[in-house]
Enzyme design. Structure first.
Site, short mmCIF file in Angstrom:
data_model
loop_
_atom_site.label_atom_id
_atom_site.label_comp_id
_atom_site.label_asym_id
_atom_site.label_seq_id
_atom_site.Cartn_x
_atom_site.Cartn_y
_atom_site.Cartn_z
CD GLU A 5 39.79 43.82 35.86
OE1 GLU A 5 40.70 43.04 35.56
OE2 GLU A 5 38.64 43.45 36.16
N GLY A 22 38.39 40.86 45.63
CA GLY A 22 38.76 41.92 46.56
C GLY A 22 40.27 42.07 46.70
#
Ligand code: CAA
Length: 414
Positions: free
Chosen positions: A378, A124
């Site tokens: 990402e 997270g």
């Protein structure tokens, strides 16, 4: 330098391929169409030993090297992105970061269950107003005796509804960090990396809740959601690293997560090649297979290029992990190039299939939708473009890490 895979790595490839064929392929079209994520997929992966790949045997892992993790990601994503995403968040972002940053007690407490798959981990960092701008997250952690009180919200969290524990990055509130916490709260964009802190948070902690996100373009067979912390008390024994290490831990986690995404992208290219070769050999136009037509061959050749370059890029990063070398630059390059090539391969695969490629009768439209997401999560392609230019221009340079990932073969005191 040698480029052949070891017998063990080949066996890992075979095992992951068989798993994908038996447990993902048969119903993925239906699950994707129904937007149906399935908790039982995690149990199947655990049963096959996949969730413990590249974790030390000391912690009930497979003891295989880090390249093996990439190979598993490639084989899973050849079938569908959703299973690879599990590896990215559980093995890459969660377990490897714990292996890198955890104390001996923390690794012993958490890693065996994670490697066996009796517990699943997730990550997270991202918040509604802080994606690429990770330095300006607003979730706060306020020290209170021997614990911290967490308040905030994370979004685009893979496995939000299923993971048992989360690696959560927060901003210290109170004390010397108060000023930067206040300026982030006011939206002034003045977050400081040194004010961040990381925790392993159990989903059963009072104050934790999650909610699934609906309407995704891709990865429809995967669970993505939001997680919320409301006056959630976390014991200080769950803090990873020291106060102030949080941003570095987040970036280390991304070094591992991006590796799995880069490897998985090669699997998408393989999946596109599988479908395109089969179709191009069976589709007859003007009395010949369309595979014989040069413009179709051009697209097949481009996919081969993407697969071969992609493998070299991720094998190199896996090798650097084995050697204990910092690879922030190399993994950013691999993730960036491979995800771009996967998207291009999926686009070309649709082209080869013609109108059939536009329907879910063939897997290529799913690969197309799935591959688009990997250009965002990402690290967006813009972030990786800038990072590469900054390294090349000498504006960005890596310093030795405070904690490094254990080298492979794993030593007994890993
Ligand atoms: N490992 C350890 N430490 C690192 C590191 C790494 N890989 N990278 C940086 N650090 C350290 C630096 O050394 C520095 O510490 P010192 O000052 O002590 O040297 C500190 O962290 C700050 O580093 P930078 O100066 O490089 O930070 P920056 O502000 O320039 O970073 C950025 C900018 C590269 C754009 C970064 O913010 C970034 O990568 N943003 C993208 C975030 C991202 O990828 N989010 C994806 C969310 S996760 C997800 O999508 C998963 C999912 O569930 C789907």
């Amino acid at each position: 330098m040698h480029f052949s895979l070891s017998q063990e790595q080949e066996l890992v490839r075979e095992m992951a391929r068989k798993f994908a064929q038996q447990s993902i392929m048969p119903d993925i079209r239906e699950r994707d169409a129904a937007h149906k994520s399935d908790r039982s997929m995690l149990d199947k992966m655990a049963e096959a030993g996949i969730l413990g790949v590249s974790m030390p045997a000391k912690y009930s892992g497979s003891d295989t090297d880090y390249i093996s993790l990439g190979i598993v990601c490639e084989e899973l994503e050849r079938a569908d992105t959703s299973a690879r995403v599990v590896m990215s968040v559980h093995s890459g972002l969660h377990c490897m970061t714990l292996l890198q940053w955890g104390t001996a007690e923390q690794k012993q407490r958490w890693l065996p269950n994670l490697a066996k798959g009796t517990k699943v981990g997730a990550f997270g960092l991202t918040e509604p107003n802080a994606g690429s701008d990770a330095i300006n997250i607003k979730t706060t952690a306020k020290k209170d005796g021997a614990s911290y009180i967490l308040n905030g919200q994370k979004t685009w969290i893979s496995l939000a509804d299923y993971a048992d524990q989360f690696l959560v990055i927060a901003r210290l509130a109170g004390g010397s960090a108060e000023r930067s916490a206040l300026s982030v709260e006011k939206g002034e964009g003045k977050g400081k990396a040194s004010d961040m802190v990381a925790f392993i948070v159990d989903r059963n902690t009072p104050g934790f809740s999650s909610r699934a996100l609906k309407g995704k373009l891709g990865v429809r067979a995967g669970n993505t959601g939001e997680i919320f912390f409301t006056d959630m008390r976390v014991d200080e024994s769950c803090r990873l690293g020291d106060e102030g290490d949080g941003f570095k831990i987040a970036m280390s986690a991304l070094d591992h997560g991006r590796y799995t995404v880069a490897a998985g992208a090669v699997g998408i290219i393989e999946g596109c090649l599988d479908a395109s070769k089969e179709y191009a050999k069976s589709r007859i136009v003007g009395g010949e297979e369309i595979g014989k037509k040069q413009l179709v061959q051009q697209m097949i050749a481009n996919m081969v290029q993407g697969r071969e370059i992609g493998r070299l890029l991720y094998y190199k990063v896996g090798w650097m992990k084995n050697m204990g070398m910092r690879h922030t630059k190399e993994v950013s390059l691999a993730k960036w190039i491979n995800c771009n090539n996967a998207f291009k391969a999926a686009d070309d695969a649709i082209e080869i299939h013609g109108a059939y490629g536009y329907s879910d009768e063939f897997p290529v439209e799913r690969h197309f939708r799935n591959s688009r997401g990997a250009m965002i999560y990402e690290g967006t392609r813009e972030i990786h473009t800038l990072v590469q230019a900054e390294y090349e221009m000498g504006y960005r340079a890596d310093r030795p890490l405070k904690r490094t990932l254990p080298t492979w073969p794993f030593s007994t005191d890993v």
